[in-house]
Design an enzyme around this catalytic site. Structure first.
Site, PDB file in Angstrom:
ATOM      1  N   CYS A   1       0.849  -1.185   0.000  1.00 20.59           N
ATOM      2  CA  CYS A   1       0.000   0.000   0.000  1.00 20.59           C
ATOM      3  C   CYS A   1       0.889   1.241   0.000  1.00 20.59           C
ATOM      4  O   CYS A   1       1.812   1.346   0.824  1.00 20.59           O
ATOM      5  CB  CYS A   1      -0.902  -0.006   1.227  1.00 20.59           C
ATOM      6  SG  CYS A   1      -1.816   1.533   1.466  1.00 20.59           S
TER       7      CYS A   1
ATOM      8  N   ASP B   1       0.040  -6.077   0.028  1.00 14.36           N
ATOM      9  CA  ASP B   1      -1.137  -6.460  -0.752  1.00 14.36           C
ATOM     10  C   ASP B   1      -0.776  -7.737  -1.513  1.00 14.36           C
ATOM     11  O   ASP B   1       0.186  -7.744  -2.289  1.00 14.36           O
ATOM     12  CB  ASP B   1      -1.530  -5.358  -1.743  1.00 14.36           C
ATOM     13  CG  ASP B   1      -1.992  -4.093  -1.046  1.00 14.36           C
ATOM     14  OD1 ASP B   1      -2.681  -4.196  -0.021  1.00 14.36           O
ATOM     15  OD2 ASP B   1      -1.658  -2.998  -1.530  1.00 14.36           O
TER      16      ASP B   1
END
Length: 272
Positions: free
Chosen positions: A180, A187
């Site tokens: 992120c 992620d």
């Protein structure tokens, strides 16, 4: 370095959960700035498919109701939606009373379309029916015995095989990871690449996918970067890049971009 425009986004900040419906919680992020950094902007189609698993509201008698939902944002929308703001927005319905599920859905579709700058598709999904779960179709390349030394985006790793053979194939990797850009949290995603063109060197492709491991970028932007890097390096006749990211905060995000009109199945993977 954090984009100053994201300084006011709820992501990465302690935010009180809303106790009433509030469309103003949605935080749009313009796609244009990121697209200006891409090495090549081919013509493409696509969408960002969001699945929401934590939706609730009250009926007029105060009884809670729950639903799951699918929201589809066209690639042409000027804005994407920052994910924590999306979560907070959906939770703003929790203690509000509405006449029907249709009313709730219409409100969500209206608000999200305004924030995205384009019409989005919204639908509620039944919570009492089995969901089909399957891995992405294609040949998994993760078994390649490759030495990895680069964990920052390295499109120069991509190359075609020595053979001049033109192929049509679908390749899959479960090793997609980025971070992120606001919080630095990981992620995790599954990646599918469908193409027709000179055969892509699979070991090189795997090394490239892993090179995104420390890259700070939103899901949608990562997919567009992968698409453009492959397009520029391998010059396929057709290309489709599809990523299914694991769930965070009751939401999973599944962007795809394609050079041709294709049918994309919104099927949850085993990791989702």
């Amino acid at each position: 370095m954090l984009d100053p425009k994201l300084a006011n986004a709820p992501l990465g900040h302690e935010v009180a959960y809303p106790d009433k419906y509030d469309a103003g919680l949605l935080f749009p992020i313009a796609r244009a700035a990121n697209r200006q950094t891409l090495p090549h902007m081919p013509g493409w189609s696509g969408a960002d498919i969001w699945n929401a698993y934590e939706i609730s509201w009250l009926n007029r008698k105060g009884k809670p109701l729950v639903a799951m939902a699918r929201f589809v944002f066209p690639y042409t929308s000027p804005n994407l939606i920052e994910s924590k703001s999306f979560k907070l927005y959906l939770n703003s319905f929790n203690d509000e009373r509405f006449d029907s599920a249709d009313q709730v859905l219409q409100i969500m579709q209206r608000d999200l379309s305004r924030a995205a700058g384009a019409d989005i598709h919204a639908e509620f999904l039944p919570v009492d029916q089995p969901i089909h779960v399957a891995p992405l179709e294609g040949r998994n390349i993760d078994g390649a015995d490759v030495e990895i030394t680069t964990y920052k985006p390295a499109p120069e790793l991509l190359r075609c095989a020595d053979s001049l053979e033109v192929v049509t194939e679908t390749l899959v990797s479960e090793l997609l990871k980025s971070n992120c850009p606001v919080t630095g949290q990981p992620d995790w995603g599954s990646l599918q690449i469908r193409y027709t063109g000179p055969r892509i060197d699979r070991e090189a492709l795997l090394a490239y996918v892993v090179s995104l491991r420390r890259h700070d970028e939103f899901h949608e932007h990562c997919v567009e970067k992968i698409y453009c890097d492959i397009w520029q390096a391998c010059r396929p006749a057709s290309l489709c890049v599809y990523a299914r990211y694991t769930r965070r905060g009751g939401l999973d995000i599944n962007p795809w971009r394609s050079s041709e009109s294709v049918s994309i199945a919104d099927t949850r993977t085993l990791r989702q």
